[in-house]
Design a protein around this motif. Structure first.
Motif: not given
Ligand code: ADP
Ligand code: MG
Length: 724
Positions: A588-607
């Motif tokens: 779950i990513v809180e305040n997702a709008e504050r992250f860069g897209l690539s960063q979000l994508h990398q986070l997703r790679g952890r599940v």
């Protein structure tokens, strides 16, 4: 070939009127030593003073909350009065008017203003205005002023220069003006004509004049385009030249035996086509004339480790050692386990050396490093953290240096790393997807291998975008995952109220999507999130990790999560990119709008790393359409490179540049203009034309390339200067 043509540009800046020893020293601080430096001291901003407004118009704008700066032509009605209101605080006040209204002007600590502004004089003022609603009065604070005369035109667009102590805007304006006049006849064109025509760029002399004294905003923009292109082109050209000079040193590994069959057979899977391609690119490099200098990029989970292992295997077969460095102890340990599994059956010795390796074991390892790394004998693959750099690990017979997630190392470590890898092949692994159009620009003379294909049979991760109203359901979902024996990551943008300072090792790497304005939703801080979750889910074990924890403590919590002692890990974005917890099925990513897209994508790679269905949930209360669109882009594709391309379109390449280490090594000052480049086509064209020039005349010895050679030398010196 002696060319004794010391033109005006190479002469010391002191030949210009008004530059004495004191100014000379002050100018040196901002890198200006020659007339040429002064010519190329680009403005850092512009003031649009030509767009004058009446006081009535300004008052209306101010009532809407704007403050300017605005420009107005006003007559002074009262003699300016100066007084000290207390020690060290001087105030000058005056009143002024135009046909539409009046304004009171205040200057702080500028006692000389009174001597410059006279009653009934007309001036063009430029500054910030304020509307006082209670007294219904307009005021103007510490404006700039220029005497105004009917029929005499003042410049509309006024440059703002970088300054240092002892330098004023007025001085810099005079200086650049004099430098341009002096150099007037020597601003030779040096870019290739086809490039100028292709991109419709103006000549150098025109660009220099317009960037300093623009006739209009359009002219300034045209000039800037040319200078940005020029800077990029020079950078690529210097890279292309350096490249030609980096021959493989004698004694460095050159693969003669490139047989990898045994390695392939021992792998528990078949390499994907993309992995295969990357392996052959690497092997070709290591068997070639030059030292390898390659970056291996690929999404999290795309299988970079196996590719690096193939390279290490090739080195070992040829009697050379490989060093693999990871930014954290956990990552180093995971690598060591992976390599051990692959290499033990092949009789290749692997060792792990980190800060916490016991003395006795360390001595054994250091012993093992003294032996020649022959298959079946000495240590062939040494894995570790930056401890590898500080230990007296003798790099004898070191053939290959592999660096995982290089950007996560500190500046000093990185420098030490490059030092160590100086005479060996180097391979950097990165999960940061760099858009195709930018790879060459971002990494210049570094070659890029991309793993753009995932191993078969990977889970599709479901991505959802929700808002705060889903909180209850989110908590219930976490509970459900835990009940099924799975774990959850909760990621927040920052700890506590304030952002971490840059360089603290906290990874706020990507620029936030939105400026944090009032209308942005309140930011949920990590500590508060951890507390709320603990209250809502008392039956679960919840851990909290953030950037300000000591590294050892951080690793302890991470390890507890990896060992399933924790059900939920709340974290800021410090959680390690490569850490593998296959049992984690929800992020779950809180305040997702504050992250860069690539960063979000990398986070997703952890599940989605295990066999169970996994979920990625973006929580955002932002109603900004851009923010929603960006989040939807993450939802709609799972291809990191595609996301990076989208990010590029939205943010422009400037942001990518500022995040890319290698660029910095080419001098930030020089790259100032190009860093702001928002046009990837320009980058591509610059690279294309630079290569063309380098291929046509690698030594730049042809007479027609003399100007280029001069400019390139100047560029190189400048780059060195700004690095020191
Ligand atoms: P990353 O690129 O993030 O470093 P890893 O190298 O850690 O990815 O690989 C992720 C997982 O995928 C590992 O468990 C690895 O064994 C597995 N893997 C790698 N390549 C393949 C492949 N070609 N087929 C199947 N599984 C693979
Ligand atoms: Mg990895």
């Amino acid at each position: 070939m002696a060319e004794e043509t010391t033109g005006i540009l190479e002469q010391p800046v002191t030949v210009l009127k008004g530059v004495g020893p004191a100014k000379k020293e002050a100018l040196a601080k901002i890198g200006i030593e020659t007339v040429g430096d002064a010519v190329r001291c680009w403005p850092r901003a512009y003031q649009n003073r030509g767009d004058t407004k009446t006081l009535a118009e300004i008052a209306a704008l101010c009532r809407n909350g704007e403050t300017g700066p605005f420009s107005a032509i006003l007559t002074i009605s009262t003699e300016p009065q100066g007084r000290y209101i207390r020690r060290g605080m001087h105030l000058t006040t005056a009143r002024a008017f135009d046909e539409s209204g009046t304004v009171s002007i205040t200057w702080f600590n500028q006692p000389y203003v009174a001597g410059r502004i006279r009653a009934m004089g007309v001036y063009r003022f430029y500054g910030r205005f304020e509307w006082n609603a209670q007294y219904r009065k307009l005021s103007l604070n510490s404006p700039l002023s220029e005497p105004w005369e009917e029929g005499v035109s003042l410049p509309a667009i006024v440059p703002v220069y970088p300054v240092a102590t002892g330098l004023t805007q007025r001085f810099m304006t005079d200086l650049t003006g004099r430098a341009i006049s002096a150099a007037g006849g020597e601003l030779w064109e040096f870019l290739p004509t086809p490039a100028l025509e292709d991109l419709k760029l103006p000549a150098y002399a025109y660009a220099v004049r317009q960037i300093h004294r623009p006739d209009s905003l359009e002219a300034m923009e045209t000039a800037r385009r040319r200078l940005v292109f020029e800077e990029l082109w020079l950078m690529f050209l210097s890279m292309a030249k350096t490249r030609a000079d980096t021959k493989r040193p004698s004694g460095a590994l050159r693969l003669t035996d490139t047989e990898l069959g045994e390695f392939y057979r021992s792998l528990p899977f078949t390499l994907t086509g993309a992995q295969d391609r990357c392996v052959s690119e690497i092997v070709r490099d290591m068997a070639g004339e030059h030292l390898m200098n390659r970056i291996l990029t690929g999404d999290v989970g795309s299988g970079k480790t196996a590719v690096a292992a193939a390279a290490a295997y090739a080195a070992a077969r040829n009697g050379f050692r490989t060093m693999l460095m990871a930014p954290t102890e956990i990552l180093a340990r995971q690598h060591a386990e992976d390599f051990e599994k692959l290499f033990a059956p092949l009789g290749i010795r692997v060792a792990l050396l980190t800060g916490s390796t016991k003395k006795k074991e360390k001595d054994l390892i250091l012993d093992g490093l003294r032996d020649q790394p022959r298959m079946g004998e000495g240590i062939s693959v040494l894995i570790g953290t930056h401890a590898l750099l500080t230990e007296d690990v003798e790099a004898d017979s070191l053939g290959l240096c592999v660096i995982d997630e290089q950007h996560r190392f500190g500046v000093h470590q990185r420098a030490a790393l490059f030092e160590k890898a100086r005479n060996v092949h180097s391979l950097v692994m990165s999960a940061t997807p760099i858009p195709r159009t930018l790879t060459l620009a971002a990494y210049g003379m570094i070659d890029v291998s991309r793993i753009d294909e995932m191993p078969k049979g990977r889970q599709k991760i479901d991505t959802f975008i929700v808002n705060e109203s889903y909180r209850e359901r989110l908590n219930a979902f976490i509970r459900k995952q835990a009940a099924e024996g799975h774990q959850t990551y909760v990621v927040c943008p920052a700890v506590e109220e304030s952002e971490p300072k840059p360089g603290e090792g906290e990874e706020m790497a990507d620029t936030p999507l939105l400026d944090v304005m009032e209308e942005a939703p309140p930011m949920k801080n990590a500590r508060q999130t951890a507390d709320e979750l603990t209250a809502a889910l008392p039956e679960l074990n919840i851990g909290f990790v953030h950037g300000r924890l000591k590294p050892a403590e951080k690793e302890r919590v991470m390890a507890a999560f990896a060992d399933h002692e924790l059900d939920v890990l709340v974290s800021t974005t410090v959680i390690e990119v490569g850490v593998n917890v296959p049992n984690a099925t929800l992020m779950i990513v809180e305040n997702a709008e504050r992250f860069g897209l690539s960063q979000l994508h990398q986070l997703r790679g952890r599940v989605g790393r295990g066999s169970a269905k996994s979920y990625f949930i973006l929580v955002s209360d932002s109603e900004k359409p851009e923010a929603q669109d960006r989040l939807k882009a993450v939802k709609s594709t799972t291809d990191g490179f595609e996301i990076a391309e989208y990010d590029l379109e939205q943010r422009g390449p400037g942001d990518f540049f500022s995040e890319c280490g290698p660029i910095r090594q080419h001098g930030q000052m020089n790259f100032r203009l190009a860093a702001a480049c928002r046009d990837s086509e320009m980058i591509e064209r610059a690279s294309f034309y630079a290569r063309q020039t380098a291929e046509d005349d690698p030594g730049l010895v042809k007479p027609e390339n003399r100007r280029i050679r001069e400019r390139l030398m100047e560029f190189g010196q400048k780059t060195e200067k700004t690095q020191n």
